[in-house]
Design a protein around this motif. Structure first.
Motif, PDB file in Angstrom:
ATOM      1  N   CYS A 194       0.796  -1.266  -0.059  1.00 51.68           N
ATOM      2  CA  CYS A 194      -0.026  -0.041   0.053  1.00 51.68           C
ATOM      3  C   CYS A 194       0.880   1.281   0.129  1.00 51.68           C
ATOM      4  O   CYS A 194       0.362   2.262   0.702  1.00 51.68           O
ATOM      5  CB  CYS A 194      -0.919   0.070   1.147  1.00 51.68           C
ATOM      6  SG  CYS A 194      -2.153  -1.442   1.243  1.00 51.68           S
ATOM      7  N   CYS A 195       1.776   1.353  -0.846  1.00 54.03           N
ATOM      8  CA  CYS A 195       2.763   2.374  -0.685  1.00 54.03           C
ATOM      9  C   CYS A 195       1.577   3.612  -1.475  1.00 54.03           C
ATOM     10  O   CYS A 195       0.829   3.367  -2.304  1.00 54.03           O
ATOM     11  CB  CYS A 195       3.771   2.476  -1.909  1.00 54.03           C
ATOM     12  SG  CYS A 195       4.993   0.958  -1.626  1.00 54.03           S
ATOM     13  N   ASN A 196       1.677   4.904  -1.338  1.00 53.70           N
ATOM     14  CA  ASN A 196       1.016   6.131  -1.756  1.00 53.70           C
ATOM     15  C   ASN A 196       1.332   5.909  -3.495  1.00 53.70           C
ATOM     16  O   ASN A 196       0.540   5.956  -3.930  1.00 53.70           O
ATOM     17  CB  ASN A 196       1.550   7.406  -1.377  1.00 53.70           C
ATOM     18  CG  ASN A 196       1.014   7.679   0.037  1.00 53.70           C
ATOM     19  OD1 ASN A 196       0.219   6.700   0.581  1.00 53.70           O
ATOM     20  ND2 ASN A 196       1.493   8.522   0.542  1.00 53.70           N
ATOM     21  N   GLU A 197       2.457   5.751  -3.907  1.00 50.27           N
ATOM     22  CA  GLU A 197       2.775   5.904  -5.124  1.00 50.27           C
ATOM     23  C   GLU A 197       2.937   4.282  -5.598  1.00 50.27           C
ATOM     24  O   GLU A 197       3.693   3.485  -4.980  1.00 50.27           O
ATOM     25  CB  GLU A 197       4.248   6.292  -5.427  1.00 50.27           C
ATOM     26  CG  GLU A 197       4.713   6.589  -6.957  1.00 50.27           C
ATOM     27  CD  GLU A 197       6.439   6.541  -6.821  1.00 50.27           C
ATOM     28  OE1 GLU A 197       6.643   7.336  -7.982  1.00 50.27           O
ATOM     29  OE2 GLU A 197       7.014   5.962  -6.077  1.00 50.27           O
ATOM     30  N   PRO A 198       2.072   4.034  -6.753  1.00 53.76           N
ATOM     31  CA  PRO A 198       2.156   2.590  -7.234  1.00 53.76           C
ATOM     32  C   PRO A 198       3.547   2.293  -8.038  1.00 53.76           C
ATOM     33  O   PRO A 198       4.208   3.072  -8.380  1.00 53.76           O
ATOM     34  CB  PRO A 198       0.881   2.689  -7.966  1.00 53.76           C
ATOM     35  CG  PRO A 198       0.728   3.869  -8.699  1.00 53.76           C
ATOM     36  CD  PRO A 198       1.332   4.807  -7.331  1.00 53.76           C
ATOM     37  N   HIS A 199       3.624   1.168  -8.433  1.00 46.21           N
ATOM     38  CA  HIS A 199       4.706   0.859  -9.449  1.00 46.21           C
ATOM     39  C   HIS A 199       4.451   1.676 -10.636  1.00 46.21           C
ATOM     40  O   HIS A 199       3.518   1.769 -11.145  1.00 46.21           O
ATOM     41  CB  HIS A 199       4.776  -0.649  -9.904  1.00 46.21           C
ATOM     42  CG  HIS A 199       5.134  -1.395  -8.666  1.00 46.21           C
ATOM     43  ND1 HIS A 199       4.340  -2.005  -7.689  1.00 46.21           N
ATOM     44  CD2 HIS A 199       6.626  -2.008  -8.535  1.00 46.21           C
ATOM     45  CE1 HIS A 199       5.198  -2.863  -6.993  1.00 46.21           C
ATOM     46  NE2 HIS A 199       6.384  -2.706  -7.363  1.00 46.21           N
ATOM     47  N   VAL A 200       5.406   2.432 -11.025  1.00 48.25           N
ATOM     48  CA  VAL A 200       5.623   3.228 -12.121  1.00 48.25           C
ATOM     49  C   VAL A 200       6.804   3.713 -12.990  1.00 48.25           C
ATOM     50  O   VAL A 200       7.650   3.649 -12.308  1.00 48.25           O
ATOM     51  CB  VAL A 200       4.677   4.647 -11.769  1.00 48.25           C
ATOM     52  CG1 VAL A 200       5.604   5.545 -10.688  1.00 48.25           C
ATOM     53  CG2 VAL A 200       4.635   5.782 -12.985  1.00 48.25           C
ATOM     54  N   VAL A 201       6.947   3.510 -14.142  1.00 47.36           N
ATOM     55  CA  VAL A 201       8.182   3.626 -14.885  1.00 47.36           C
ATOM     56  C   VAL A 201       7.975   4.360 -16.360  1.00 47.36           C
ATOM     57  O   VAL A 201       6.836   4.295 -16.957  1.00 47.36           O
ATOM     58  CB  VAL A 201       8.695   2.221 -15.017  1.00 47.36           C
ATOM     59  CG1 VAL A 201       7.726   1.196 -15.852  1.00 47.36           C
ATOM     60  CG2 VAL A 201      10.023   2.243 -15.904  1.00 47.36           C
TER      61      VAL A 201
END
Ligand SMILES: Cc1cc2nc3c(=O)[nH]c(=O)nc-3n(C[C@H](O)[C@H](O)[C@H](O)COP(=O)(O)OP(=O)(O)OC[C@H]3O[C@@H](n4cnc5c(N)ncnc54)[C@H](O)[C@@H]3O)c2cc1C
Lengths: 276, 779
Positions: free
Chosen positions: B207-214
């Motif tokens: 549950c990180c605020n920021e999801p996986h993103v690239v």
């Protein structure tokens, strides 16, 4: 999806009848946007934004009634002196909705029209025998809900206001809600109990339970049983059993049916023990 | 116990986070905060089945769809078995994953990828992909995985391991470890009491605020740039190169600001497919998981079932510990071995015992994939050990505090486990050189009012009951003889310094504490240290942010480089001042002479060294590896209120007393502790994955997967027990980031027991479970 913004009731009366699509009103949007995101709104639906329709945002009082505009947000209801005086249950329920952000947006009309059995304002409206007023009719809250998420509203029929008849008797009110955390959590079960007392004698009692059936359930048999008897441990135990036979909870991701029954029994007992 | 007190100027101070202002004013940039010209948006098609073969996949319509530039299936990509675990080389996790495959192994497995001019267009194209699946028998219960006739989840011939971890994919066994120290049978014979119980740890999402993103793109010379939200930039570079058959030197990985990782981004999960889309189209591509995709397709905490049996003498001496654990690694074996090892290696050394058996098996199922998650196996292990310790103390009629004090490992002592249990190989023996656990226990007990409340809450009446419970914990600091961190430092003509580190700040504050260490060594203000981290073209290597290593490991590299710079500064100053080096010392951004009283300022030295005479760059690059993993220690205390009518458990007070060596930045250490505790309370009481009978996650969103929020916070006190300097640590520091997530489940369970006499061993402790346990107790 089409979109229309309307800011006066006159516009509603003139524009809405022309629309043939399925209509969704955007009041606070706290249910509607979830549905849009889930993809459960039809492609050709018409979204009508009524969030600036100021005529429906007030809380008024007559000698016999409180009249709450359908677009009144929960935060306003929670802090209304008038409502707290005549229908404290509704204030309590309003305070328990979502979080501050949700209470600032979410409206009473939206909660009713959305017709979730876990809608927190509904048990309070049931025990107060509220009347839901649309542009063309007045509907008792008891006749309003057909099933989970289904009401008697026709397509495009807008809720204008909600009327709560005043009760000129000494009241005792209890609202309980079981949720997995402090904020932003749907009820696993809720119970509203409104008792009318005269000269220390119980004159009338109204009980409604939320999230334990397809709609909120007013438990008339339990009420009558309690009215017929002097409250004691034995009567409470029996009342709990009758109550259980009047509700029909299911198991879903919020709770098991068994837990819902347990909790309702406990809430009823709490209320009855605190009555005298 | 020795206590050290050293006066530092920058270390041990609550220096403001150096990226704090930028983050709070929205100036700092996260991965997603840039838009590149001609950028495409990627979307992934996920498997609706738990176990199935793709018989036919037709992408013709999707490729023709408006705005679509590429559609990839397994037919378009190299078939290279790998692990998504972002670990050192060679990874100790089985190579059992392909970028895309013709078999899907859990609901949420990747089937195809689309890059289009907008997200909406990409989503439309996904709907046009036609897949015919042959649904296979599935395994949803880890206990079934090892059965004879169970379906085989990894029947592909490529599945293999590099390290000997008893990998038997035909039996769904992803790894196995078994170690024995001493003589177990003898140990149990010597015992006066034998205590035995079963415990479990459940799935959880990070549950990180920021999801996986690239975002991936080709630079002007055609090299592949990967801008990604990762904990392991250097592993991303190596692993993506392998998967796409590129040279490592052809790839640059850049880590911008990160919105939390907690282990989920120690996973090379989205970079490969996004890069493949860039390679295919030549265009920049962005791939960002939605919250739902995070839940169904990223990584989780590995669920475990633990059988624990302990033998104890009547004086409280432990004679034998037998821990038998079955771990569900889900559809792929990411961290399957190492998380399992950690359940033993970070838990068993805490209480002294000669005769120990630890047997752990990780099995494949058709459920979500486990991965690194703060605590990394220790969280699971402390559920068993932390509750069992309470059961033992009760059996002995001993106060649990006395039991811990009698048995816990101390300075100068060792545990056979350190040597016996490593990660896919033997461990590294070590002696404990710093331990402030007694002080943690005493301070924590005082803060919560332990002795009074243990008495007062006994035999309470009414439906609201109160109780207090506690647990002692340890973790580690980095992986000995494996992890390496490096730092590069250079001096500028104004007396400022560039500090380039591979170390990866995820919001944890590592940039700040590393700057503090450089400041301390160089006698210069923190604002003169310009930190740049985690860019594989610019900064030296570092394994990344995991295994509680950054402060302890990368910190030493920074100190070494700073010391070397200090020597160079002194040398230059002696040249400028005409005095001998031994008469000079550093103070307040200057070099001063003990003899003449003269001083030169750093900016004069900087200018001199670059422009005036014997011109050269004052600079240093140093690496650090460690031969130890010194544990931080903690004692956690929970006070709960249990409503025995509704089953609701409320944590009223929580005390976390932590000894992490020197806290380089106490506020940040406190922040790590508070975050970990709330994370753990939420795990203990609330968070859980709910599956349907087909292995589909029913609560893949924040309205149904409940995470505790600010209003749920108990009265929470962090006590940093100071003065226990770790001799091998930078300025005496050990780790602090993971340890405190291990406390809440056992501490709360023990408090519930104290409150109402039910032993809760299978979290989460939901009202339903509490009520049924209370009922069982009555009958
Ligand atoms: C995070 C979150 C937490 C929540 N927590 C709770 C909670 O604790 N308890 C609870 O009860 N609910 C909760 N809800 C649900 C929601 O906030 C309430 O049901 C709210 O009252 C809906 O009101 P609204 O104005 O936002 O409705 P909208 O979303 O604008 O509309 C909902 C539906 O009602 C119809 N409608 C709205 N106004 C009218 C009208 N005047 N006449 C006719 N039809 C109308 C719309 O067509 C639509 O179908 C939560 C929602 C969210 C997103």
């Amino acid at each position: 999806m089409e979109f229309l913004k309307i800011t006066t009731l006159t516009q509603i009366i003139s524009e809405v009848p022309k629309i043939k699509n399925r209509i969704y009103y955007l009041a606070g949007g706290t249910d509607l946007f979830v549905k849009i995101k889930e993809g459960s709104i039809q492609e050709n639906a018409m979204i009508i934004d009524i969030s600036d329709l100021k005529e429906l945002k007030s809380i008024k009082e007559t000698p016999a009634e409180i009249i709450i505009g359908a677009l009144t947000p929960f935060s306003q209801i929670a802090h209304s002196f008038v409502i707290n005086f005549h229908a404290p249950l509704l204030c309590q329920a309003a305070k328990s909705v979502g979080s501050l952000q949700i209470r600032n947006r979410g409206t009473l009309g939206g909660n009713i029209a959305n017709a979730s059995p876990a809608g927190d304002s509904l048990p309070a409206l049931f025990v107060h025998d509220a009347i839901i007023v649309t542009l063309k009719r007045r509907i008792s809250v008891h006749d309003f809900f057909i099933n989970a998420k289904k009401t008697v509203l026709e397509n495009g029929e807008i809720i204008k206001e909600i009327i709560i008849p005043k009760i000129n008797m000494k009241k005792k009110a209890f609202f309980y809600k079981s949720a997995p955390r402090e904020a932003l959590a749907l009820s696993k079960a809720s119970l509203a109990v409104l008792a009318m007392v005269k000269n220390k004698k119980l004159e009338d009692i109204k009980i409604a339970a939320g999230a334990v059936g397809p709609t909120v359930i007013r438990t008339l048999r339990t009420e009558q049983f309690i009215l017929r008897n002097q409250i004691n441990s034995d009567v409470i135990a029996k009342a709990k059993n009758i109550m259980i036979s009047e509700i029909c909870p299911i198991t879903d991701i919020c709770s098991t049916d068994q837990y819902r029954r347990e909790i309702i029994k406990f809430y009823l007992e709490e209320a009855l023990r605190n009555l005298p | 116990m020795k206590k050290h007190k050293t006066a530092y100027k920058y270390v041990g101070k609550n220096i403001q986070k150096i990226d704090g202002l930028g983050l709070s004013t929205g100036k700092a940039q996260f991965t997603d905060d840039i838009d590149l010209p001609h950028m495409l948006y990627a979307k992934i098609l996920f498997s609706p089945h738990a176990h199935a073969l793709i018989q036919k996949i037709d992408v013709t319509l999707a490729r023709k769809s408006k705005g679509v530039h590429a559609v990839l299936t397994y037919q378009d990509l190299p078939r290279i078995a790998h692990t998504t675990a972002g670990q050192g080389y060679p990874e100790p996790s089985p190579y059992d994953t392909f970028i895309l495959d013709k078999k899907v192994r859990f609901v949420g497995d990747r089937v195809a990828a689309v890059a289009a001019e907008s997200e909406v267009m990409a989503e439309k194209a996904l709907k046009l992909i036609k897949v015919r699946y042959k649904v296979l028998d599935k395994i949803l219960d880890p206990a079934q995985a090892l059965k004879k006739n169970a379906a085989i989840i990894h029947d592909e011939k490529e599945a293999r391991t590099v390290l000997p971890i008893n990998y038997q994919p035909k039996k769904n066994l992803a790894s196995e470890v078994k170690i024995i120290t001493g003589d177990l049978e003898k140990g149990f014979k010597e015992a006066r009491h034998i205590i035995e119980a079963e415990y479990s740890a459940h799935y959880a999402a990070h549950c990180c605020n920021e999801p996986h993103v690239v975002i991936t793109f080709l630079d002007s010379s055609g090299r592949l740039v990967i801008r990604t939200s990762t904990q392991v930039p250097f592993h991303v570079r190596r692993i993506v190169a392998e998967r796409l058959k590129l040279d490592t030197g052809q790839i640059r990985v850049v880590k911008p600001r990160i919105g939390g990782g907690f282990g989920s981004k120690q996973e090379v999960l989205v970079e490969d497919i996004c890069a493949a889309l860039t390679m295919k189209t030549g265009r920049p591509v962005k791939l960002e998981y939605t919250r739902k995709e995070e839940f169904i397709s990223s990584r989780t905490r590995h669920p475990q079932k633990i059988k624990l049996r302990t033998g104890v003498r009547s004086d409280g001496t432990l004679t034998a510990i037998d821990m038998n654990m079955l771990m569900n690694t889900g559809a792929y074996g990411s961290h399957a071995l190492t998380v399992a090892c950690n359940t033993g290696s970070k838990v068993l050394p805490l209480l002294k015992c000669d005769n120990i058996r630890f047997h752990a098996r990780s099995v494949y199922t058709n459920l979500p994939v486990g991965g690194a998650y703060r605590g990394y196996g220790a969280t699971q292990g402390y559920i068993a050990m932390g509750i069992q310790a309470d059961m033992i103390a009760e059996k002995l009629g001993m106060d649990i505090l006395d039991f811990y004090k009698k048995n816990h490992i101390r300075e100068g002592e060792t545990s056979p486990i350190f040597k016996a249990l490593g990660e896919g190989r033997e461990g590294v023996p070590q002696n404990i050189e710093s331990c402030g656990l007694d002080e943690c226990i005493d301070k924590g007990a005082r803060a919560i009012g332990w002795y009074q409340k243990r008495e007062k809450y006994k035999n309470r009446k009414g439906h609201i009951r109160r109780g207090v419970g506690m647990v002692c914990l340890m973790q580690g600091s980095s992986i000995p003889d494996i992890d390496m961190g490096a730092a590069f430092l250079k001096m500028n003509e104004d007396g400022s310094f560039n500090l380039l580190v591979g170390a990866t700040d995820l919001g944890t504050g590592s940039d700040t504490i590393l700057a503090q260490m450089a400041s301390e060594t160089l006698h210069v203000d923190v604002n003169k240290i310009i930190v740049y981290s985690s860019d594989t073209d610019m900064t030296p290597f570092d394994v990344g942010a995991y295994a509680s290593s950054t402060t302890y490991l990368s910190g030493q590299a920074v100190i070494k480089a700073s010391q070397e710079i200090k020597d160079q500064i002194l040398k230059t100053a002696s040249e400028m001042m005409g005095e001998t080096i031994s008469d000079l010392y550093l103070e307040n951004s200057s070099v001063k002479s003990r003899i003449s009283g003269k001083k030169v300022r750093f900016k004069d030295i900087g200018l001199y060294s670059l422009y005036e005479k014997n011109q050269h760059q004052i600079a240093s690059i140093r690496s650090h590896i460690t031969h130890k993993s010194p544990p931080p220690f903690a004692a956690h205390f929970a006070e709960v209120e249990v409503d025995t009518a509704t089953g609701k458990v409320n944590v009223v007070n929580y005390i976390a007393a932590v000894e992490c060596g020197t806290a380089i930045n106490p506020k940040l250490a406190e922040g790590q502790t508070e975050g970990a505790v709330l994370n753990g309370i939420s795990y203990a009481l609330c968070e859980e994955f709910i599956f349907d009978k087909d292995g589909r996650l029913l609560n893949a969103d924040f309205s149904n997967y409940k995470v505790y929020m600010t209003p749920d916070l108990p009265g929470l006190t962090t006590i940093l027990v100071q003065g226990y300097s770790e001799p091998t640590g930078p300025y005496g520091a050990k780790s602090v980031s993971e340890i405190s997530i291990n406390g809440p489940v056992p501490a709360i369970s023990n408090a519930i027991y104290h409150a109402c006499g039910i032993r809760m061993t299978h979290p989460p402790f939901t009202p339903q479970k509490i009520l049924s346990s209370l009922k069982e107790k009555l009958f």
